[in-house]
Design a protein around this motif. Structure first.
Motif, PDB file in Angstrom:
ATOM      1  N   LYS A 175       0.802  -1.202   0.000  1.00 33.60           N
ATOM      2  CA  LYS A 175       0.000   0.000   0.000  1.00 33.60           C
ATOM      3  C   LYS A 175       0.846   1.269   0.000  1.00 33.60           C
ATOM      4  O   LYS A 175       0.426   2.301  -0.512  1.00 33.60           O
ATOM      5  CB  LYS A 175      -0.951   0.009   1.194  1.00 33.60           C
ATOM      6  CG  LYS A 175      -0.242   0.050   2.551  1.00 33.60           C
ATOM      7  CD  LYS A 175      -1.245   0.062   3.687  1.00 33.60           C
ATOM      8  CE  LYS A 175      -0.525   0.151   5.034  1.00 33.60           C
ATOM      9  NZ  LYS A 175      -1.474   0.156   6.153  1.00 33.60           N
ATOM     10  N   LYS A 176       2.059   1.199   0.585  1.00 35.55           N
ATOM     11  CA  LYS A 176       2.919   2.385   0.593  1.00 35.55           C
ATOM     12  C   LYS A 176       3.414   2.724  -0.810  1.00 35.55           C
ATOM     13  O   LYS A 176       3.706   3.879  -1.104  1.00 35.55           O
ATOM     14  CB  LYS A 176       4.096   2.148   1.522  1.00 35.55           C
ATOM     15  CG  LYS A 176       3.709   2.036   2.998  1.00 35.55           C
ATOM     16  CD  LYS A 176       4.940   1.874   3.870  1.00 35.55           C
ATOM     17  CE  LYS A 176       4.554   1.800   5.358  1.00 35.55           C
ATOM     18  NZ  LYS A 176       5.722   1.629   6.229  1.00 35.55           N
TER      19      LYS A 176
ATOM     20  N   ALA B 299      -4.511   9.019  -3.862  1.00 31.07           N
ATOM     21  CA  ALA B 299      -4.242   7.710  -3.274  1.00 31.07           C
ATOM     22  C   ALA B 299      -3.402   7.833  -2.015  1.00 31.07           C
ATOM     23  O   ALA B 299      -3.617   7.117  -1.024  1.00 31.07           O
ATOM     24  CB  ALA B 299      -3.539   6.821  -4.302  1.00 31.07           C
ATOM     25  N   ARG B 300      -2.444   8.763  -2.046  1.00 30.38           N
ATOM     26  CA  ARG B 300      -1.594   8.969  -0.875  1.00 30.38           C
ATOM     27  C   ARG B 300      -2.403   9.489   0.317  1.00 30.38           C
ATOM     28  O   ARG B 300      -2.258   9.013   1.455  1.00 30.38           O
ATOM     29  CB  ARG B 300      -0.470   9.945  -1.225  1.00 30.38           C
ATOM     30  CG  ARG B 300       0.502  10.208  -0.099  1.00 30.38           C
ATOM     31  CD  ARG B 300       1.198   8.940   0.353  1.00 30.38           C
ATOM     32  NE  ARG B 300       2.185   9.207   1.386  1.00 30.38           N
ATOM     33  CZ  ARG B 300       2.769   8.277   2.118  1.00 30.38           C
ATOM     34  NH1 ARG B 300       2.465   6.991   1.913  1.00 30.38           N
ATOM     35  NH2 ARG B 300       3.662   8.593   3.030  1.00 30.38           N
TER      36      ARG B 300
ATOM     37  N   LYS C 289      -8.636  -0.103  -3.103  1.00 23.12           N
ATOM     38  CA  LYS C 289      -7.724  -0.480  -4.189  1.00 23.12           C
ATOM     39  C   LYS C 289      -8.509  -1.004  -5.387  1.00 23.12           C
ATOM     40  O   LYS C 289      -8.233  -0.665  -6.544  1.00 23.12           O
ATOM     41  CB  LYS C 289      -6.738  -1.543  -3.707  1.00 23.12           C
ATOM     42  CG  LYS C 289      -5.688  -1.047  -2.743  1.00 23.12           C
ATOM     43  CD  LYS C 289      -4.751  -2.180  -2.377  1.00 23.12           C
ATOM     44  CE  LYS C 289      -3.646  -1.719  -1.421  1.00 23.12           C
ATOM     45  NZ  LYS C 289      -2.742  -2.828  -1.053  1.00 23.12           N
TER      46      LYS C 289
ATOM     47  N   TYR D  57      -6.711   6.207   5.915  1.00 22.25           N
ATOM     48  CA  TYR D  57      -6.997   4.880   6.439  1.00 22.25           C
ATOM     49  C   TYR D  57      -5.967   4.443   7.484  1.00 22.25           C
ATOM     50  O   TYR D  57      -6.295   3.713   8.431  1.00 22.25           O
ATOM     51  CB  TYR D  57      -7.048   3.879   5.288  1.00 22.25           C
ATOM     52  CG  TYR D  57      -8.332   3.968   4.517  1.00 22.25           C
ATOM     53  CD1 TYR D  57      -9.546   3.659   5.126  1.00 22.25           C
ATOM     54  CD2 TYR D  57      -8.333   4.383   3.187  1.00 22.25           C
ATOM     55  CE1 TYR D  57     -10.734   3.757   4.422  1.00 22.25           C
ATOM     56  CE2 TYR D  57      -9.516   4.480   2.485  1.00 22.25           C
ATOM     57  CZ  TYR D  57     -10.719   4.167   3.093  1.00 22.25           C
ATOM     58  OH  TYR D  57     -11.890   4.269   2.416  1.00 22.25           O
ATOM     59  N   ASP D  58      -4.729   4.893   7.316  1.00 27.95           N
ATOM     60  CA  ASP D  58      -3.727   4.596   8.339  1.00 27.95           C
ATOM     61  C   ASP D  58      -4.097   5.250   9.669  1.00 27.95           C
ATOM     62  O   ASP D  58      -3.974   4.639  10.746  1.00 27.95           O
ATOM     63  CB  ASP D  58      -2.348   5.089   7.873  1.00 27.95           C
ATOM     64  CG  ASP D  58      -1.757   4.187   6.813  1.00 27.95           C
ATOM     65  OD1 ASP D  58      -2.254   3.044   6.660  1.00 27.95           O
ATOM     66  OD2 ASP D  58      -0.812   4.618   6.120  1.00 27.95           O
TER      67      ASP D  58
ATOM     68  N   PHE E 155       1.664   1.976  -3.572  1.00 22.85           N
ATOM     69  CA  PHE E 155       0.562   2.104  -4.516  1.00 22.85           C
ATOM     70  C   PHE E 155       0.491   3.477  -5.185  1.00 22.85           C
ATOM     71  O   PHE E 155       0.287   3.569  -6.400  1.00 22.85           O
ATOM     72  CB  PHE E 155      -0.765   1.783  -3.824  1.00 22.85           C
ATOM     73  CG  PHE E 155      -1.948   1.919  -4.740  1.00 22.85           C
ATOM     74  CD1 PHE E 155      -2.171   1.007  -5.753  1.00 22.85           C
ATOM     75  CD2 PHE E 155      -2.834   2.993  -4.588  1.00 22.85           C
ATOM     76  CE1 PHE E 155      -3.250   1.139  -6.587  1.00 22.85           C
ATOM     77  CE2 PHE E 155      -3.910   3.129  -5.433  1.00 22.85           C
ATOM     78  CZ  PHE E 155      -4.132   2.196  -6.428  1.00 22.85           C
TER      79      PHE E 155
ATOM     80  N   GLN F 220      -5.627   9.152   0.732  1.00 31.17           N
ATOM     81  CA  GLN F 220      -6.527   8.096   1.160  1.00 31.17           C
ATOM     82  C   GLN F 220      -5.794   7.085   2.050  1.00 31.17           C
ATOM     83  O   GLN F 220      -6.308   6.635   3.077  1.00 31.17           O
ATOM     84  CB  GLN F 220      -7.110   7.385  -0.068  1.00 31.17           C
ATOM     85  CG  GLN F 220      -8.112   8.198  -0.859  1.00 31.17           C
ATOM     86  CD  GLN F 220      -9.418   8.351  -0.117  1.00 31.17           C
ATOM     87  OE1 GLN F 220      -9.698   7.627   0.841  1.00 31.17           O
ATOM     88  NE2 GLN F 220     -10.230   9.317  -0.523  1.00 31.17           N
ATOM     89  N   GLU F 221      -4.563   6.771   1.632  1.00 23.05           N
ATOM     90  CA  GLU F 221      -3.766   5.825   2.426  1.00 23.05           C
ATOM     91  C   GLU F 221      -3.491   6.384   3.820  1.00 23.05           C
ATOM     92  O   GLU F 221      -3.634   5.669   4.834  1.00 23.05           O
ATOM     93  CB  GLU F 221      -2.450   5.539   1.706  1.00 23.05           C
ATOM     94  CG  GLU F 221      -1.531   4.603   2.457  1.00 23.05           C
ATOM     95  CD  GLU F 221      -0.118   4.644   1.914  1.00 23.05           C
ATOM     96  OE1 GLU F 221       0.758   4.068   2.570  1.00 23.05           O
ATOM     97  OE2 GLU F 221       0.102   5.266   0.869  1.00 23.05           O
ATOM     98  N   ARG F 222      -3.151   7.662   3.870  1.00 20.18           N
ATOM     99  CA  ARG F 222      -2.897   8.265   5.181  1.00 20.18           C
ATOM    100  C   ARG F 222      -4.166   8.309   6.038  1.00 20.18           C
ATOM    101  O   ARG F 222      -4.110   8.110   7.262  1.00 20.18           O
ATOM    102  CB  ARG F 222      -2.356   9.678   4.998  1.00 20.18           C
ATOM    103  CG  ARG F 222      -0.932   9.705   4.434  1.00 20.18           C
ATOM    104  CD  ARG F 222      -0.440  11.132   4.314  1.00 20.18           C
ATOM    105  NE  ARG F 222       0.949  11.167   3.840  1.00 20.18           N
ATOM    106  CZ  ARG F 222       1.627  12.284   3.629  1.00 20.18           C
ATOM    107  NH1 ARG F 222       1.041  13.469   3.858  1.00 20.18           N
ATOM    108  NH2 ARG F 222       2.870  12.235   3.204  1.00 20.18           N
TER     109      ARG F 222
ATOM    110  N   LEU G 148      -9.347  -1.013   2.870  1.00 15.28           N
ATOM    111  CA  LEU G 148      -8.208  -0.703   2.014  1.00 15.28           C
ATOM    112  C   LEU G 148      -8.258  -1.518   0.724  1.00 15.28           C
ATOM    113  O   LEU G 148      -8.025  -1.003  -0.378  1.00 15.28           O
ATOM    114  CB  LEU G 148      -6.904  -0.976   2.774  1.00 15.28           C
ATOM    115  CG  LEU G 148      -5.610  -0.636   2.010  1.00 15.28           C
ATOM    116  CD1 LEU G 148      -5.596   0.840   1.639  1.00 15.28           C
ATOM    117  CD2 LEU G 148      -4.397  -0.992   2.853  1.00 15.28           C
TER     118      LEU G 148
END
Length: 548
Positions: free
Chosen positions: A2-3, A322-323, A354, A329-330, A5, A325-327, A350
């Motif tokens: 995920k990092k 995407a970045r 994706k 969800y983290d 992605f 969104q990843e943060r 997650l």
């Protein structure tokens, strides 16, 4: 994974965008090549037309000599030539002349005939070891400074001799190679050009014999100044943006007949070089065309650059989203890491994100690729591509408002039709029970309704009155045979005919219905309009079938 992605998404979208920009660039270059080839062919037609006009004059002169059986005096020939107004009508033609054919050793007879016809003595020159002599006995226009042309034996010069020998063998016209015109005793100026010869036959049978017997008495020829001839041909309006080089035979500096004064554009190199082969009076020529600074390309070079920059910006935006969104969800997972349920929920969310991003990218790229394949220019591509993205965005917006759970079929239709027709829909256009759609069905039907509405706006009566359109839906059957049936009806006064070629929009509709929704679609083009019937399994039934 995920990092990485956002990086992978950026690289993937950037590569696809650069590929599309590359295709656009090559399409631009190909369009420039086709346009310049057409311009070069236009220039070639002008050259060939001008040469044919001049050669027709030589054929007319041959007809005059044939009618008089070769008995043309200097005064008659001069009067004929003066009536042609060569300077105004035949620019590039230096003149027309007649060569007397005689065997070596018979020069005295030829010189007596020239003395009788011209009133002043002329010698046949230069000396030669050839078995034939072909001195010039008539030539017009002939000013006193060029009087030395009379008596010049052209058979002594190799390039002229080669063409004369070919003319001896048949009645066709034969061009010489590159020669210097104006040669002769005391000639003050010479010109690069070429000559065209044709033999002259005279009847030799006695008057009392009923027979036709002829022999070659000499050769008519036309002398052309190459520069004047080609400049006249290419100077017609409109002026063509071409640099022209004409070679006698193969391309070689020694064979250069003509070269335009306007230089070619160095930046094009040989990329737009056009080579043509032509036959002039039986002799092959090679003509090269290159663009000058006046040549304009049919499309701007900035288009591929702009397309590439747009792709990079889109890739950056997707990676940034995407970045973030990843943060997000983290951060959310940190709040729920104390329980196994929260950890599982975070992983599921997650993976779902994706999956949706990949599906969205795949749809966008597929639509972009197919739209570009069917678009004739960038404006058409931009318009069609934007409209289809807006249809996807409308479906996404409905799912977003319902938290990606369910979307109402009637609301989806109102949004898509309202976007296409740009107005409020009258009552009675839409009718049917409440149907809640899942994500896949919402996006597939959203694009399908957008394409149907766009076609209705372009080709049907709905473009003039939205009331000509009716959409209804209902359920048929029970259990596993239960189907959702949608009827799209366009009424009108004109006969709608099935298209001869299936466009991308039609293919998109068929793929959405048959593949995405596992349904069927039937179109009926009638005298009073169009009816489209779509049959799909209800969203809950289809989902159970896929799961099972």
């Amino acid at each position: 994974m995920k990092k990485f992605f956002p990086i992978v998404a950026f690289i993937a979208v950037a590569l696809i965008s650069m590929t599309m920009a590359g295709f656009a660039y090559f399409a631009t270059q190909e369009a420039a090549r086709i346009k310049f080839e057409a311009t070069a062919d236009d220039a070639l037609n002008r050259i060939e037309s001008r040469i044919d006009l001049h050669l027709s004059l030589l054929r007319s002169t041959q007809a005059l000599f044939d009618a008089r059986n070769g008995e043309i005096s200097r005064s008659e020939f001069k009067a004929f030539f003066s009536a042609l107004d060569v300077d105004s009508n035949f620019a590039g033609l230096r003149g027309i002349g007649y060569l007397r054919l005689a065997k070596a050793g018979d020069e005295a007879a030829v010189e007596r005939d020239m003395l009788r016809d011209r009133g002043v003595p002329h010698a046949v020159y230069p000396d030669t070891a050839q078995s034939w002599r072909t001195p010039v006995v008539l030539f017009e226009p002939l000013d006193p400074a060029n009087e030395s042309t009379i008596g010049y034996d052209m058979f002594t010069e190799p390039a002229r001799r080669e063409a004369i020998e070919k003319a001896m063998a048949d009645d066709a016209q034969h061009a010489s190679g590159l020669v210097q015109l104006g040669q002769g005793a005391g000639a003050a100026q010479t010109f690069t050009g070429f000559l065209v010869f044709v033999r002259l036959n005279v009847e030799t049978a006695p008057d009392g014999i009923n027979a036709s017997r002829s022999s070659t008495s000499g050769f008519l020829y036309a002398a052309f100044r190459a520069r004047d001839l080609f400049q006249t041909a290419l100077s017609r309006t409109p002026l063509l943006p071409v640099n022209t080089e004409v070679y006698d035979g193969k391309v070689d500096a020694d064979n250069l007949l003509f070269q335009s004064e306007t230089p070619p554009v160095a930046s094009f190199g040989d990329r737009l070089l056009v080579t043509r082969k032509i036959i002039v009076a039986g002799r092959p020529w090679t003509v090269l065309f290159r663009p000058t600074s006046a040549f304009s390309q049919p499309s701007s070079r900035a288009i591929p650059v702009m397309l590439g920059l747009f792709g990079l910006l889109l890739a950056g935006a997707i990676a940034l989203v995407a970045r973030y969104q990843e943060r997000a969800y983290d951060a959310k997972s940190l709040l729920h890491e104390t329980t196994e349920k929260s950890l599982l929920e975070k992983d599921l969310m997650l993976q779902e994100m994706k999956h949706r991003i990949k599906n969205s990218i795949t749809r966008v790229l597929a639509i972009a690729r197919q739209t570009a394949a069917h678009a004739t220019d960038v404006n058409e591509f931009s318009s069609s591509f934007s409209a289809r993205l807006q249809a996807m965005a409308a479906s996404q917006d409905m799912l977003t408002r319902s938290r990606w759970q369910k979307a109402d079929l009637g609301d989806l239709l109102r949004i898509e039709l309202g976007q296409v027709f740009g107005k409020e829909l009258p009552d009675g256009i839409l009718s049917g029970p409440q149907v809640l759609l899942d994500e896949t069905t919402t996006q597939a039907l959203g694009l399908t309704f957008h394409e149907l509405a766009t076609n209705a706006l372009k080709y049907g009566e709905a473009g003039n009155s939205v009331g000509a359109l009716k959409v209804d839906w209902s359920f048929e059957g029970r259990g596993s045979d239960r189907m959702l049936v949608l009827n799209w009806r366009e009424a009108g006064q004109k006969q709608l005919e099935a298209p001869a070629k299936t466009g991308f929009g039609t293919k998109l509709i068929d793929l959405n219905v048959t593949r995405e929704l596992r349904g069927t679609i039937a179109r009926d083009f009638r005298a009073d309009g169009l009816t489209v019937e779509i049959r799909i399994p209800p969203p809950d039934t289809r989902k159970q079938t896929e799961t099972g």
